[in-house]
Design a protein around this motif. Structure first.
Motif, PDB file in Angstrom:
ATOM      1  N   LYS A  37     135.185  49.900 -42.396  1.00 44.12           N
ATOM      2  CA  LYS A  37     134.698  50.838 -43.403  1.00 44.12           C
ATOM      3  C   LYS A  37     135.761  51.044 -44.493  1.00 44.12           C
ATOM      4  O   LYS A  37     136.951  51.088 -44.197  1.00 44.12           O
ATOM      5  N   ARG A  38     135.305  51.113 -45.724  1.00 44.71           N
ATOM      6  CA  ARG A  38     136.223  51.453 -46.816  1.00 44.71           C
ATOM      7  C   ARG A  38     135.689  52.687 -47.504  1.00 44.71           C
ATOM      8  O   ARG A  38     134.474  52.706 -47.795  1.00 44.71           O
ATOM      9  N   PRO A  39     136.442  53.670 -47.902  1.00 46.64           N
ATOM     10  CA  PRO A  39     137.871  53.824 -47.649  1.00 46.64           C
ATOM     11  C   PRO A  39     138.181  54.058 -46.165  1.00 46.64           C
ATOM     12  O   PRO A  39     137.256  54.415 -45.453  1.00 46.64           O
ATOM     13  N   PRO A  40     139.450  53.932 -45.765  1.00 52.54           N
ATOM     14  CA  PRO A  40     140.598  53.596 -46.612  1.00 52.54           C
ATOM     15  C   PRO A  40     140.562  52.145 -47.063  1.00 52.54           C
ATOM     16  O   PRO A  40     140.247  51.266 -46.298  1.00 52.54           O
ATOM     17  N   PHE A  41     140.917  51.933 -48.334  1.00 53.67           N
ATOM     18  CA  PHE A  41     140.986  50.586 -48.881  1.00 53.67           C
ATOM     19  C   PHE A  41     142.268  49.901 -48.394  1.00 53.67           C
ATOM     20  O   PHE A  41     143.233  50.591 -48.047  1.00 53.67           O
ATOM     21  N   PRO A  42     142.279  48.569 -48.394  1.00 50.41           N
ATOM     22  CA  PRO A  42     143.485  47.869 -47.944  1.00 50.41           C
ATOM     23  C   PRO A  42     144.745  48.310 -48.706  1.00 50.41           C
ATOM     24  O   PRO A  42     145.842  48.275 -48.143  1.00 50.41           O
ATOM     25  N   ALA A  43     144.571  48.719 -49.967  1.00 55.09           N
ATOM     26  CA  ALA A  43     145.753  49.147 -50.731  1.00 55.09           C
ATOM     27  C   ALA A  43     146.432  50.356 -50.093  1.00 55.09           C
ATOM     28  O   ALA A  43     147.632  50.577 -50.265  1.00 55.09           O
ATOM     29  N   GLU A  44     145.648  51.149 -49.318  1.00 49.36           N
ATOM     30  CA  GLU A  44     146.282  52.260 -48.596  1.00 49.36           C
ATOM     31  C   GLU A  44     146.625  51.843 -47.171  1.00 49.36           C
ATOM     32  O   GLU A  44     147.742  51.987 -46.706  1.00 49.36           O
ATOM     33  N   LYS A  45     145.602  51.363 -46.471  1.00 53.50           N
ATOM     34  CA  LYS A  45     145.778  50.984 -45.078  1.00 53.50           C
ATOM     35  C   LYS A  45     145.142  49.634 -44.868  1.00 53.50           C
ATOM     36  O   LYS A  45     143.929  49.517 -44.743  1.00 53.50           O
ATOM     37  N   GLY A  46     145.960  48.600 -44.863  1.00 48.95           N
ATOM     38  CA  GLY A  46     145.414  47.252 -44.727  1.00 48.95           C
ATOM     39  C   GLY A  46     145.894  46.595 -43.455  1.00 48.95           C
ATOM     40  O   GLY A  46     145.702  47.127 -42.364  1.00 48.95           O
ATOM     41  N   LEU A  47     146.562  45.456 -43.626  1.00 51.01           N
ATOM     42  CA  LEU A  47     147.045  44.700 -42.479  1.00 51.01           C
ATOM     43  C   LEU A  47     148.048  45.525 -41.663  1.00 51.01           C
ATOM     44  O   LEU A  47     148.991  46.074 -42.205  1.00 51.01           O
ATOM     45  N   TRP A  48     147.821  45.604 -40.354  1.00 48.83           N
ATOM     46  CA  TRP A  48     148.649  46.391 -39.440  1.00 48.83           C
ATOM     47  C   TRP A  48     148.785  47.841 -39.912  1.00 48.83           C
ATOM     48  O   TRP A  48     149.801  48.485 -39.693  1.00 48.83           O
ATOM     49  N   GLY A  49     147.755  48.301 -40.625  1.00 48.10           N
ATOM     50  CA  GLY A  49     147.766  49.682 -41.089  1.00 48.10           C
ATOM     51  C   GLY A  49     148.664  49.942 -42.288  1.00 48.10           C
ATOM     52  O   GLY A  49     148.863  51.091 -42.696  1.00 48.10           O
ATOM     53  N   LYS A  50     149.237  48.866 -42.852  1.00 44.00           N
ATOM     54  CA  LYS A  50     150.149  49.028 -43.991  1.00 44.00           C
ATOM     55  C   LYS A  50     149.433  48.681 -45.303  1.00 44.00           C
ATOM     56  O   LYS A  50     148.497  47.893 -45.308  1.00 44.00           O
ATOM     57  N   PRO A  51     149.921  49.230 -46.418  1.00 46.91           N
ATOM     58  CA  PRO A  51     149.296  48.900 -47.706  1.00 46.91           C
ATOM     59  C   PRO A  51     149.302  47.390 -47.935  1.00 46.91           C
ATOM     60  O   PRO A  51     150.325  46.740 -47.753  1.00 46.91           O
ATOM     61  N   SER A  52     148.153  46.884 -48.309  1.00 43.03           N
ATOM     62  CA  SER A  52     148.039  45.435 -48.491  1.00 43.03           C
ATOM     63  C   SER A  52     147.257  45.128 -49.748  1.00 43.03           C
ATOM     64  O   SER A  52     146.394  45.897 -50.155  1.00 43.03           O
TER      65      SER A  52
END
Lengths: 592, 176
Positions: free
Chosen positions: A298-313
């Motif tokens: 589901k987005r949000p959170p968008f990858p820019a906030e929480k992406g790969l391994w929960g880090k901004p991506s």
């Protein structure tokens, strides 16, 4: 005087056309007679319809030979390389004189593809010689700030070339603004869209431009790790990426304190996809890198906030990254001088289907589809009638003949119901059945649906069943309305782009070719003579020689007749396999 | 849809495959304890054995701690993974849009007839496995098929596709 260079195009399509053998032939010729020329490899220059391609560069410039066979290769060496006498018959492009194929190149502006077909993709030196890694060096030398780089990309108007069309600069800014000690930049090379091969050609032809784009992106957003998610179906692309990565590490473009920028530590690795179209969706792609089933989140959170391994991506497409070094080095103006108000720069398209000149082209935004198909693409094969062009693959739609003057621009293409997509352009002629095409795409999305959302999982299945029924001549009154209803529900109730766009091919087909659906359902006819169950095969008595080939080969013995006398097809027994039609050498069998 | 494949794979009569599990050790060593290692582990295992046998699932699970169900979930999600042994030559007939428009169906039909197998099946002599793939990315040479990892053939007809396959078979027989 510089040595004459002989360069063979060894991209996937070149190899498929037999370029590997040509290279070996040239090599053995060179070695056998100790000839003094330089034999080199390059990738695809985009002219797939003339593969295999061999380029000879001598003091008079470049001569590109097309459809080279072993014999032609020998001729090129003897007459051109040794005798300095170009073999004009086989030349498809030359600096010195005009060739019939000149239009293929005339309308193109190469930014993303600037090096494809011009350099050996396995040589970092050749990339460097064509301004390679100069952009990141400039960033280091001038001490450009992260913000300055992001601003340049913003000003250039570059939008996501994977199909989404979101502003790349904005995306980078979001990722920049999310503070974290760990951030990732991901290159989406999971080109799953059937009918598209831009990313494959780009990586095979110029892997370093993608790496440099990623390095610049990493600097701009502050990424600590980079991943290229590449389809496993592209073994050559993966091999060339690995070679390029090794070279970039050796030269210090990857690693610790890159190019002396204090604290800029960054490296990239290649992650092989495992065959799932849905992994082109960014959250599914992230799940796949994490080693899970590639199901969207589901987005949000968008990858820019929480992406790969929960880090901004930050995730961008191959072509997007390939544009970045050019823009940074030459300034935003060098890119945004091309294009329309909201769609700047150039776009790469993969031309395929019933087009004369299938291949890879890069054109300025704003060019019309007519120009691409009829000028660059040379028109329709066998001079048949143009019917429609499919853009955006399974998420897109078809643009019919009366809209062929649509400009290539995100908003204009969207207005037709199709999408720009990643750049696959499949041309269809009068013999393509639009109902069958809709069925084909639904079959694809139905198989590729990850199964998470009910409407996408079951709805696409139901739509497919209806479409199969229609193509088999079992369509019923009300089927079209059912398709439209299901399409709307799937669009409204799916989580990710796959489901939300899955009905598009059906909806655009219904919008522009509703009469074909109606012909299938009510008249039980396929106007394009494509759907076999709806066809009737008959033998023309005046043409039939009574050779008995069709009668012997008919799997259900539906054809009867005496030797040397006209035969007859029993319509009750005929299963419409079309075998007789393809076997008849006398054009005595007609389809209606 | 992707969830459907599960049922197809539960073949009760499957013959236990004898494989050398020690071949897995370097692979497990390389990826053990690394996050996101599951897909590379399965890809590596398939690279070694040509498919992923039951015993391999169990060994990887035992040694890395990834649950069997997680592994099975991933292995059945992605089209790349095979749970049954494949033939020596894997024929991938492209069914991308461009190939479809240029009649890729005819290629598959001709090969099915020539090899006597359906899509996804392997010939009894374990020589060929016939598969269809979504897109090989050689669209302008459509219709296309790929045999093995890098042997691509373009602009095919049913007859020329069958010839390519027959030539391979003849070569195999000659070389014993």
């Amino acid at each position: 005087m510089q040595k004459t260079q002989v360069i063979v195009g060894l991209g996937s399509c070149g190899v498929a056309a037999g370029a590997g053998k040509i290279y070996e032939t040239l090599k053995s010729l060179k070695n056998a007679d100790k000839l003094d020329f330089e034999l080199k490899k390059t990738s695809c220059v985009g002219m797939c319809f003339r593969e295999p391609l061999v380029e000879v560069i001598d003091e008079n410039g470049s001569f590109l030979y097309g459809e080279v066979t072993d014999d032609i290769a020998v001729e090129i060496v003897q007459q051109h390389v040794i005798g300095f006498n170009p073999v004009r018959d086989y030349i498809v492009k030359a600096d010195l004189f005009e060739t019939p194929d000149k239009d293929f190149f005339a309308g193109q502006i190469k930014i993303a593809l600037r090096n494809c077909g011009y350099i050996d993709p396995e040589s970092i030196e050749e990339y460097e010689a064509r301004n390679g890694y100069k952009a990141i060096k400039m960033v280091a030398e001038k001490g450009l700030t992260h913000e300055a780089v992001i601003l340049t990309i913003l000003d250039s108007g570059l939008r996501g070339r994977g199909g989404g069309g979101f502003s790349t600069g904005m995306k980078w800014r979001f990722a920049r603004n999310n503070a974290s000690a760990e951030k990732y930049i991901i290159c989406n090379a999971d080109e799953g869209d059937p009918g598209a091969f831009m990313d494959r050609s780009l990586i095979e032809g110029d892997p370093h431009s993608v790496l440099e784009g990623m390095i610049i992106g990493a600097y701009a957003i502050g990424a600590t790790g980079g991943i290229i998610y590449c389809r496993a179906e592209y073994p050559l692309a993966i091999k060339r990426l690995e070679i390029a990565l090794k070279q970039a590490r050796t030269k210090g473009y990857l690693g610790k304190n890159i190019l002396g920028i204090e604290g800029f530590n960054f490296d990239i690795y290649v992650k092989e996809g495992a065959g799932a179209f849905v992994c082109g969706e960014e959250t599914a792609l992230i799940a796949s890198i994490e080693g899970e089933r590639g199901m969207p989140r589901k987005r949000p959170p968008f990858p820019a906030e929480k992406g790969l391994w929960g880090k901004p991506s930050n995730i961008n497409n191959v072509e997007t990254f390939a544009n970045v070094p050019y823009i940074v080095l030459n300034g935003a103006g060098s890119f945004n001088k091309y294009g329309t108000e909201k769609s700047k720069g150039t776009k790469v398209f993969a031309l395929a289907g019933k087009i004369k000149h299938g291949g890879l082209v890069e054109v300025p935004m704003g060019i019309t589809i007519r120009e691409i198909i009829f000028k660059l693409g040379g028109g329709i094969q066998k001079n048949k009638e143009f019917k429609a062009v499919q853009l955006g693959g399974p998420s897109g739609g078809c643009i019919p003949k009366h809209l062929i003057d649509t400009q290539v621009d995100y908003d204009q293409v969207n207005a037709t119901g199709a999408i720009m997509g990643s750049g696959g352009m499949v041309v269809m002629d009068e013999t393509t059945c639009m109902v069958d095409m809709a069925r084909f795409f639904l079959d694809f999305t139905q198989k590729e649906s990850c199964g998470k959302c009910t409407f996408c999982r079951i709805g696409t299945k139901r739509m497919l069943e209806i479409l199969i029924r229609i193509t088999e001549g079992k369509g019923e009154d009300g089927d079209i309305e059912k398709l439209e209803d299901l399409a709307q529900q799937i669009k409204d109730s799916s989580l990710c782009g796959l489901g939300q766009t899955a009905p598009n091919p059906v909806l655009t087909a219904l919008k522009y070719f509703r009469h074909e659906f109606e012909a299938h359902i009510y008249d039980k006819k396929c106007p394009a003579l494509n759907c076999k169950p709806l066809l009737t095969y008959t033998i023309l008595p005046n043409k039939c020689t009574g050779c008995r080939v069709c009668a012997i080969k008919c799997p259900v013995q539906a054809i009867s007749g005496e030797k040397k006398l006209p035969h007859l097809i029993s319509q009750e027994t005929c299963i419409k396999c079309g075998d007789c039609y393809s076997r008849c050498k006398f054009e005595a069998i007609t389809v209606s | 849809m992707r969830v459907q494949r599960l049922a197809l794979q539960l073949d009760k009569n499957k013959i236990a495959e004898e494989v050398d599990l020690n071949l897995l050790n370097p692979l497990i060593e390389k990826y053990k304890g690394k996050k996101g290692n599951l897909i590379p582990l399965l890809q590596g295992a398939q690279h070694i054995y040509g498919f992923i046998p039951d015993s391999v699932f169990r060994k990887i699970s035992d040694e890395t701690g990834v649950s069997l169900s997680d592994m099975y979930g991933v292995a059945t999600f992605y089209a790349q993974f095979r749970l049954k042994p494949a033939g020596k030559h894997i024929i991938k007939v492209c069914h991308g849009t461009a190939c479809h428009v240029q009649n890729a169906t005819a290629i598959s039909e001709a090969l099915k007839e020539a090899l006597g197998v359906e899509e996804g099946e392997t010939t009894p002599d374990k020589m060929f496995t016939l598969e269809s793939v979504a897109c090989l990315g050689c669209c302008s040479l459509a219709p296309v098929m790929m045999i093995g990892e890098n042997d691509t053939h373009g602009k095919l007809t049913g007859a020329s596709a069958v010839k390519v396959v027959k030539d391979i078979k003849t070569k195999e027989i000659e070389h014993g």
